[in-house]
Design a protein around this motif. Sequence first.
Motif, mmCIF file in Angstrom:
data_model
loop_
_atom_site.group_PDB
_atom_site.id
_atom_site.type_symbol
_atom_site.label_atom_id
_atom_site.label_comp_id
_atom_site.label_asym_id
_atom_site.label_seq_id
_atom_site.Cartn_x
_atom_site.Cartn_y
_atom_site.Cartn_z
ATOM 1 N N UNK A 51 -3.999 -0.663 1.880
ATOM 2 C CA UNK A 51 -3.489 0.703 1.908
ATOM 3 C C UNK A 51 -4.382 1.701 1.172
ATOM 4 N N UNK A 52 -5.299 1.219 0.364
ATOM 5 C CA UNK A 52 -6.111 2.128 -0.452
ATOM 6 C C UNK A 52 -6.889 3.163 0.353
ATOM 7 N N UNK A 53 -7.535 2.813 1.475
ATOM 8 C CA UNK A 53 -8.242 3.851 2.232
ATOM 9 C C UNK A 53 -7.308 4.968 2.727
ATOM 10 N N UNK A 54 -6.113 4.622 3.146
ATOM 11 C CA UNK A 54 -5.158 5.635 3.609
ATOM 12 C C UNK A 54 -4.709 6.520 2.449
ATOM 13 N N UNK A 55 -4.437 5.916 1.295
ATOM 14 C CA UNK A 55 -4.057 6.693 0.113
ATOM 15 C C UNK A 55 -5.178 7.651 -0.260
ATOM 16 N N UNK A 56 -6.417 7.170 -0.266
ATOM 17 C CA UNK A 56 -7.563 8.017 -0.596
ATOM 18 C C UNK A 56 -7.729 9.148 0.417
ATOM 19 N N UNK A 57 -7.580 8.848 1.689
ATOM 20 C CA UNK A 57 -7.771 9.855 2.741
ATOM 21 C C UNK A 57 -6.720 10.959 2.669
ATOM 22 N N UNK A 58 -5.518 10.621 2.228
ATOM 23 C CA UNK A 58 -4.432 11.608 2.161
ATOM 24 C C UNK A 58 -4.278 12.223 0.776
ATOM 25 N N UNK A 59 -5.115 11.803 -0.162
ATOM 26 C CA UNK A 59 -4.990 12.254 -1.548
ATOM 27 C C UNK A 59 -5.052 13.756 -1.732
ATOM 28 N N UNK A 60 -5.811 14.447 -0.893
ATOM 29 C CA UNK A 60 -5.958 15.893 -1.040
ATOM 30 C C UNK A 60 -4.948 16.706 -0.255
ATOM 31 N N UNK A 110 5.607 6.724 5.028
ATOM 32 C CA UNK A 110 4.756 6.984 6.186
ATOM 33 C C UNK A 110 4.526 5.729 7.023
ATOM 34 N N UNK A 111 4.249 4.617 6.355
ATOM 35 C CA UNK A 111 3.890 3.392 7.084
ATOM 36 C C UNK A 111 4.171 2.171 6.218
ATOM 37 N N UNK A 112 4.297 1.062 6.887
ATOM 38 C CA UNK A 112 4.438 -0.233 6.222
ATOM 39 C C UNK A 112 3.260 -1.095 6.658
ATOM 40 N N UNK A 113 2.728 -1.840 5.716
ATOM 41 C CA UNK A 113 1.549 -2.652 5.993
ATOM 42 C C UNK A 113 1.942 -4.036 6.485
ATOM 43 N N UNK A 114 1.184 -4.507 7.438
ATOM 44 C CA UNK A 114 1.312 -5.899 7.850
ATOM 45 C C UNK A 114 0.521 -6.728 6.847
ATOM 46 N N UNK A 115 0.718 -8.014 6.828
ATOM 47 C CA UNK A 115 0.036 -8.894 5.881
ATOM 48 C C UNK A 115 -1.469 -8.666 5.891
ATOM 49 N N UNK A 147 2.502 -2.852 0.415
ATOM 50 C CA UNK A 147 3.485 -2.906 1.497
ATOM 51 C C UNK A 147 3.823 -1.551 2.105
ATOM 52 N N UNK A 148 3.914 -0.492 1.284
ATOM 53 C CA UNK A 148 4.428 0.788 1.761
ATOM 54 C C UNK A 148 3.478 1.929 1.398
ATOM 55 N N UNK A 149 3.119 2.732 2.400
ATOM 56 C CA UNK A 149 2.336 3.952 2.218
ATOM 57 C C UNK A 149 3.309 5.119 2.257
ATOM 58 N N UNK A 185 0.603 7.815 -1.870
ATOM 59 C CA UNK A 185 0.610 6.702 -2.806
ATOM 60 C C UNK A 185 1.067 5.455 -2.075
ATOM 61 N N UNK A 186 1.254 4.398 -2.845
ATOM 62 C CA UNK A 186 1.674 3.141 -2.229
ATOM 63 C C UNK A 186 2.565 2.375 -3.187
ATOM 64 N N UNK A 187 3.433 1.596 -2.611
ATOM 65 C CA UNK A 187 4.212 0.616 -3.371
ATOM 66 C C UNK A 187 3.551 -0.719 -3.086
ATOM 67 N N UNK A 188 2.772 -1.195 -4.049
ATOM 68 C CA UNK A 188 2.040 -2.449 -3.860
ATOM 69 C C UNK A 188 1.134 -2.351 -2.653
#
Length: 182
Positions: free
Chosen positions: A135-144, A126-131, A84-86, A79-82
């Motif tokens: 994050x949506x592709x990473x959330x989708x890829x790890x969803x399963x 797991x990770x923090x996003x730069x500006x 900024x955070x995966x 998941x993600x927080x906004x």
Amino acid sequence: MRLFVAVTPPPDALDELRSATAAVRAGSHGLRWSPPEQWHLTLAFLGEVDDRARHDVTERLGRAAARHAPCTLALAGAGRFGQRVLWARVDGDVDRLRRLAASVRAAARRARIAVEDRPYRPHLTLARARDGADLRPAVDALGGFAGRAWTARELHLVRSRLGAGPDGRAQHELLRSWALGS
């Protein structure tokens, strides 16, 4: 000294997560990944703590750990927080983990350490996003992802030294551990 209190998944659970994130890590741009050797479930961030308060909270955390039984957990999905955070989701005995986090926060408050007063959301950062990173592709890829169950048996007090690790990352130093339910 800058402190936090955490539960750490065992090496095999971390290895599963490391394997599950490998392709996402390789294909992600604009994400600053946390080093797997530092992956943990933060129960409370204590911030800068002086020696008196550190001694007091250390005693109180030992008593809190003794009052809580070990809990069975698993890492699953993401998941993600906004933007900024995966993070990886925590499944299993999350109500028991929430009660442990509440006790840890209460111990900190009794030691006169200010802690955030918001609902505890079990996760592993797991990770923090730069500006501008999405994050949506990473959330989708790890969803399963569904890791195997493991038992959290210890509570840890950890020192975090910002910028002292490789590549200017934080360096974590385990100060003290307590067995849960002892």
